[in-house]
Design a protein around this motif. Structure first.
Motif, short mmCIF file in Angstrom:
data_model
loop_
_atom_site.label_atom_id
_atom_site.label_comp_id
_atom_site.label_asym_id
_atom_site.label_seq_id
_atom_site.Cartn_x
_atom_site.Cartn_y
_atom_site.Cartn_z
N VAL A 173 4.07 -0.82 68.86
CA VAL A 173 5.42 -0.12 67.84
C VAL A 173 4.75 0.66 67.06
N TRP A 174 5.35 1.94 67.44
CA TRP A 174 5.00 3.38 66.50
C TRP A 174 5.93 3.49 65.53
N GLY A 175 5.74 3.56 64.15
CA GLY A 175 6.57 3.61 63.09
C GLY A 175 6.39 4.80 62.32
N THR A 176 7.27 5.59 61.80
CA THR A 176 7.25 6.90 60.86
C THR A 176 7.69 6.23 59.59
N ALA A 177 7.13 7.01 58.58
CA ALA A 177 7.53 6.44 57.04
C ALA A 177 7.41 7.99 56.22
N VAL A 178 8.47 8.31 55.55
CA VAL A 178 8.35 9.49 54.67
C VAL A 178 7.57 9.10 53.57
N ASN A 179 6.44 9.94 53.23
CA ASN A 179 5.65 9.84 52.11
C ASN A 179 4.61 8.83 52.58
N ALA A 180 4.23 8.20 53.73
CA ALA A 180 3.40 7.40 54.15
C ALA A 180 2.84 7.84 55.57
N PRO A 181 1.70 7.20 56.04
CA PRO A 181 1.24 7.52 57.16
C PRO A 181 1.89 6.95 58.59
N LEU A 182 1.62 7.67 59.76
CA LEU A 182 2.15 7.17 60.92
C LEU A 182 1.37 5.70 61.11
N THR A 183 2.28 4.86 61.91
CA THR A 183 1.72 3.47 62.03
C THR A 183 1.64 3.07 63.47
N ALA A 184 0.84 2.45 63.85
CA ALA A 184 1.01 1.60 65.17
C ALA A 184 0.97 0.13 65.00
N PHE A 185 1.85 -0.79 65.51
CA PHE A 185 1.79 -2.01 65.05
C PHE A 185 1.62 -2.90 66.60
N ASP A 186 0.60 -3.73 66.43
CA ASP A 186 0.40 -4.34 67.60
C ASP A 186 0.93 -5.63 67.68
N PRO A 187 2.06 -5.93 68.45
CA PRO A 187 2.51 -7.45 68.34
C PRO A 187 1.57 -8.59 68.74
N LYS A 188 0.56 -8.16 69.40
CA LYS A 188 -0.48 -9.35 69.91
C LYS A 188 -1.17 -9.88 68.80
N THR A 189 -1.88 -8.74 68.00
CA THR A 189 -2.67 -9.19 66.90
C THR A 189 -1.74 -9.32 65.58
N ARG A 190 -0.60 -8.48 65.78
CA ARG A 190 0.46 -8.80 64.17
C ARG A 190 -0.33 -7.76 63.21
N GLU A 191 -1.03 -6.74 63.62
CA GLU A 191 -1.83 -5.94 62.68
C GLU A 191 -1.02 -4.53 62.90
N PHE A 192 -1.20 -3.82 61.45
CA PHE A 192 -0.72 -2.51 61.55
C PHE A 192 -1.82 -1.37 61.49
N THR A 193 -1.93 -0.46 62.47
CA THR A 193 -3.06 0.75 62.30
C THR A 193 -2.32 1.69 61.59
N HIS A 194 -3.15 2.41 60.45
CA HIS A 194 -2.51 3.74 59.72
C HIS A 194 -3.21 4.70 60.03
N PHE A 195 -2.47 5.72 60.52
CA PHE A 195 -3.03 7.13 60.87
C PHE A 195 -2.78 7.97 59.60
N ARG A 196 -3.92 7.83 58.68
CA ARG A 196 -3.69 8.66 57.47
C ARG A 196 -3.80 9.94 57.58
N GLU A 197 -4.30 10.63 58.50
CA GLU A 197 -4.23 12.05 58.96
C GLU A 197 -2.79 12.60 59.08
N VAL A 198 -1.89 11.83 59.51
CA VAL A 198 -0.52 12.20 59.93
C VAL A 198 0.39 11.53 58.58
N LEU A 199 0.54 12.56 57.67
CA LEU A 199 1.37 12.23 56.55
C LEU A 199 2.81 12.47 56.62
#
Length: 166
Positions: free
Chosen positions: A65-91
């Motif tokens: 699950v990919w998510g956007t957030a104003v004033n924060a980085p792009l994220t990818a959430f893996d439902p299997k591991t329940r962990e977020f990955t933050h793509f800090r170069e995408v602000l």
């Protein structure tokens, strides 16, 4: 929760962007239950919308699950591991879409914001500057031919990007 967007997943669940709480929600139509997943906030801005707020969500073919957030980085959430990955170069991504090959396209909603894509297999981020300087790209869509369309919020224009010719 301040639901900003909702998108059905191939498995029948529905993913929600909870803007006010910086969470993803997953609604299961079989059980009628909603499960929430809390993302982190920017240090010193815990609990504040400017420190993180889920905005638009999309589900890729692998179920992330990919998510956007104003004033924060792009994220990818893996439902299997329940962990977020933050793509800090995408602000401050505002729009996000998945193309036919599973690439994740985004529009950065800010001065000097770019459009770009993430290769979900490698995590590599590639960006392109829109035609209008400081046009603030906002929403993004991909047509059936793979052409990327985006709005320039401050530029007052619609942009078209062909990934084949760049």
């Amino acid at each position: 929760a301040g639901i900003h967007s909702a998108i059905p997943a191939p498995d029948g669940t529905v993913w929600l962007a909870e803007q006010a709480s910086n969470r993803l929600g997953k609604w299961d139509p079989k059980t009628q239950a909603i499960t929430e997943y809390q993302d982190t906030y920017a240090p010193g801005m815990e609990g504040l919308e400017d420190g993180g707020s889920k905005h638009t969500v999309r589900v890729d073919p692998s179920g992330k699950v990919w998510g956007t957030a104003v004033n924060a980085p792009l994220t990818a959430f893996d439902p299997k591991t329940r962990e977020f990955t933050h793509f800090r170069e995408v602000l401050s991504p505002y729009g996000v879409e998945i193309d036919g090959e599973g690439n994740v396209w985004f529009a950065e909603f800010r001065d000097g914001g770019d459009i770009g894509k993430v290769d979900p297999k490698t995590g590599k981020v590639t960006k392109w500057a829109p035609p209008t300087p400081n046009g603030w790209p906002r929403r993004i869509e991909i047509d059936s031919n793979g052409i990327v369309w985006f709005a320039e919020y401050r530029g007052g224009k619609i942009g078209r990007f062909d990934p084949q010719t760049q």
